[in-house]
Design an enzyme around this catalytic site. Structure first.
Site, PDB file in Angstrom:
ATOM      1  CG  HIS A   1      -0.239  -0.136   2.510  1.00 18.71           C
ATOM      2  ND1 HIS A   1       0.139  -1.364   3.005  1.00 18.71           N
ATOM      3  CD2 HIS A   1       0.171   0.772   3.411  1.00 18.71           C
ATOM      4  CE1 HIS A   1       0.741  -1.194   4.175  1.00 18.71           C
ATOM      5  NE2 HIS A   1       0.782   0.088   4.443  1.00 18.71           N
ATOM      6  N   GLY A   2       0.188   2.345  -0.345  1.00 22.69           N
ATOM      7  CA  GLY A   2       0.851   3.638  -0.352  1.00 22.69           C
ATOM      8  C   GLY A   2      -0.175   4.756  -0.380  1.00 22.69           C
TER       9      GLY A   2
END
Length: 160
Positions: A67-68
C-alpha cells in the site's frame, strides 16, 4: 460504508505467474488495465515500493497488502493478484504469498481506507475465505470480496 466502486472488473489478475515480490509488482502493474490508466501510475508504483522498503507488507497466511498514499488520487484504490503457487515475499510467517493486494489512498481518506483494510483483514484471517478466493476465477473473487466489505464484519456466509 459503500465499497462497490472498489475492485472493478479489471482489478483482479488470475493467475499471477510471478515468483518474487518484484516480479509480482511488475506483473500486476502491467496486467491490470486500471493500473495502466491511472494518471500517476508511476507515482503509485513508487509509493508502494517505497512503503515496502519501510517494512514488509506480508501480513501472514499467504496474504500481502502492499500500500501507499498518493496526494493525486481522489478515491481509494484496490486491486488483487492471485498466485496459485505462491510468491516469495518475505512475510513474517515465512509463507509464500498467494493473495497480493495493492491498495492506495489519498491522505484525505485515511479513516475510510483504514476501515476498509480492517474489514478486509477480518475476512482474510479466515482460512475458508482465503481458499475460496484463491480457487476462484477473478469475477468470483471480486464478488466474495465485495460481500465481505459490504458486511462490515457480520453475517457473511463463508461456506465452501
Amino acid at each position: 460504508m459503500d465499497y462497490h466502486h472498489l475492485l472493478p472488473p479489471s482489478s483482479v489478475l488470475v493467475p499471477l505467474r510471478a515468483e518474487t515480490k518484484q516480479e509480482a509488482f511488475d506483473e500486476l502493474f502491467a496486467g491490470i488495465s486500471m493500473l495502466r490508466t491511472l494518471d500517476r501510475i508511476h507515482g503509485l508504483k513508487e509509493a508502494v515500493l517505497r512503503r515496502e522498503l519501510e517494512g514488509n507488507t506480508g501480513i501472514g497466511h499467504g496474504v500481502a497488502v502492499a500500500h501507499g498514499k498518493l496526494q493525486s488520487l481522489t478515491d481509494i484504490f484496490l486491486c488483487l493478484g492471485i498466485s496459485m503457487h505462491g510468491i516469495e515475499y518475505g512475510s513474517y510467517d515465512g509463507e509464500p504469498v498467494r493473495l497480493l493486494f495493492v491498495a492506495a489512498n489519498p491522505p484525505s481518506m485515511q479513516g475510510v481506507y483504514l476501515h476498509m483494510l480492517a474489514v478486509l483483514s477480518r475476512y482474510l484471517h479466515l482460512a475458508a475465505f482465503r481458499e475460496r478466493i484463491i480457487h476462484s476465477e477473478g469475477h468470483i473473487a471480486r464478488v466474495l470480496l465485495h460481500g465481505a466489505l459490504d458486511t462490515t464484519g457480520s453475517g457473511y456466509a463463508i461456506s465452501a
